[in-house]
Design an enzyme around this catalytic site. Sequence first.
Site, mmCIF file in Angstrom:
data_model
loop_
_atom_site.group_PDB
_atom_site.id
_atom_site.type_symbol
_atom_site.label_atom_id
_atom_site.label_comp_id
_atom_site.label_asym_id
_atom_site.label_seq_id
_atom_site.Cartn_x
_atom_site.Cartn_y
_atom_site.Cartn_z
ATOM 1 N N LYS A 165 84.966 43.050 21.506
ATOM 2 C CA LYS A 165 85.060 44.307 22.249
ATOM 3 C C LYS A 165 86.412 44.484 22.931
ATOM 4 O O LYS A 165 87.178 43.529 23.093
ATOM 5 C CB LYS A 165 83.896 44.410 23.235
ATOM 6 C CG LYS A 165 82.571 44.642 22.509
ATOM 7 C CD LYS A 165 81.404 44.910 23.418
ATOM 8 C CE LYS A 165 80.173 45.261 22.579
ATOM 9 N NZ LYS A 165 78.956 45.426 23.397
ATOM 10 N N ARG B 195 74.896 38.095 20.556
ATOM 11 C CA ARG B 195 74.969 39.027 19.413
ATOM 12 C C ARG B 195 76.429 39.099 18.981
ATOM 13 O O ARG B 195 77.286 39.559 19.731
ATOM 14 C CB ARG B 195 74.446 40.397 19.832
ATOM 15 C CG ARG B 195 74.401 41.433 18.721
ATOM 16 C CD ARG B 195 73.788 42.732 19.219
ATOM 17 N NE ARG B 195 73.730 43.733 18.152
ATOM 18 C CZ ARG B 195 74.716 44.580 17.855
ATOM 19 N NH1 ARG B 195 75.849 44.548 18.566
ATOM 20 N NH2 ARG B 195 74.580 45.449 16.877
#
Length: 397
Positions: A343, A377
Amino acid sequence: MRCINISTPREAERLLRDVGVSSHGIDAMVPKMESINVILEGIECKVANILKQEMLAIGGDVAVSRGSVSCSIDRTDALIMGTWKQVGVLAEKLRTQPFDLERIGGRLKEILSHVKRERFTLKTPERTIEVGERTLVMGILNVTPDSFSDGGKYMNREDALAQAVRMAEEGADIIDVGGESTRPGADPVPEEEEMDRVLPLIRELKKRITLPISIDTTKASVAQAAVDSGAEIINDVSAMRFDEDMAGVAARSGTPVVLMHMRGNPKTMQAGDLSYASLMGDITEFLEERIREAVTEGISRENIIVDPGIGFGKSSDDNFTLIRYLGELKSLGCPILVGPSRKSFVGLVIGGEASERIEGTAAAVTASIMNGARIIRVHDVGFMKKVAQTADAITGK
């Protein structure tokens, strides 16, 4: 002579056992060795004052605003400070008190039991999944043209199947299939198109791998069709807010659900003011409310996973803070899932495109596991599996 850092009951027990303390002595001493701090935000001053008096009487304390004692202000935060034993005694004493203190006492008892909990068992329509013995790895499989990291890479079904098999071979515990991007600014996808992307893939995956498959969707119709096709977990980034029928799908099918914190929706979540009055307080309150709603709708509390929503309606600083204080979410009593993979907040530190953020992701994953994450995840399953194994060894799993 040295100071000892004790962060879990297991560490306290191990230390006492090394000293040679009896089992009875260990049971009596562990609650005295651990301290705990619990904050109540925005409570009435008269309630805070009673908490302080009761806690002082048993050797602990409660920090309140300077205007609380004189009630010159209406409300205050209250920080309860003490050992586990002291806070447990306080919780019992509050059971007979007025002014909502009985409810506060009940919640304190819940928190004490939740924070100590390390093992969970999820029950899917096909199996049980043990969570907590080690960190579980959820592999990301996006069949979308516009996901922030791998958009378009697995639109071809054979490519997607090969990637799922590869992740299984690399040690994934769950494969998370998504047919709609939730990157910042993403537009929603019609349900028919989302189904066309995910359902044939899930059906074929069931023939090739034995791992549980989760469906990453906010639409009840997609979730139901995915479950009918073999998915065993529902991963809903809206925490079942976008579709009022989602809870019914999960309750009827008996699938575990992931409830994630997000303000707004993917299209709007990073727009405007991202500030929080209390980042961890707001996230906790949101997830508490969604857990209550899920249970009311018939979903087993034991089948609820919480996700703080790294990158969803939060600044980069918020994301780092969230990981640093992730352990506060243990008070919810549910397994914690985190998804920091590739991210942008990682990129702000180390630079590079999304696919070049593996080292920063590894650091975020390690910190998350050490602060209470039980499921990660990720995109890079093989690499992060080894990271998780090392982090588990450090934490003593």
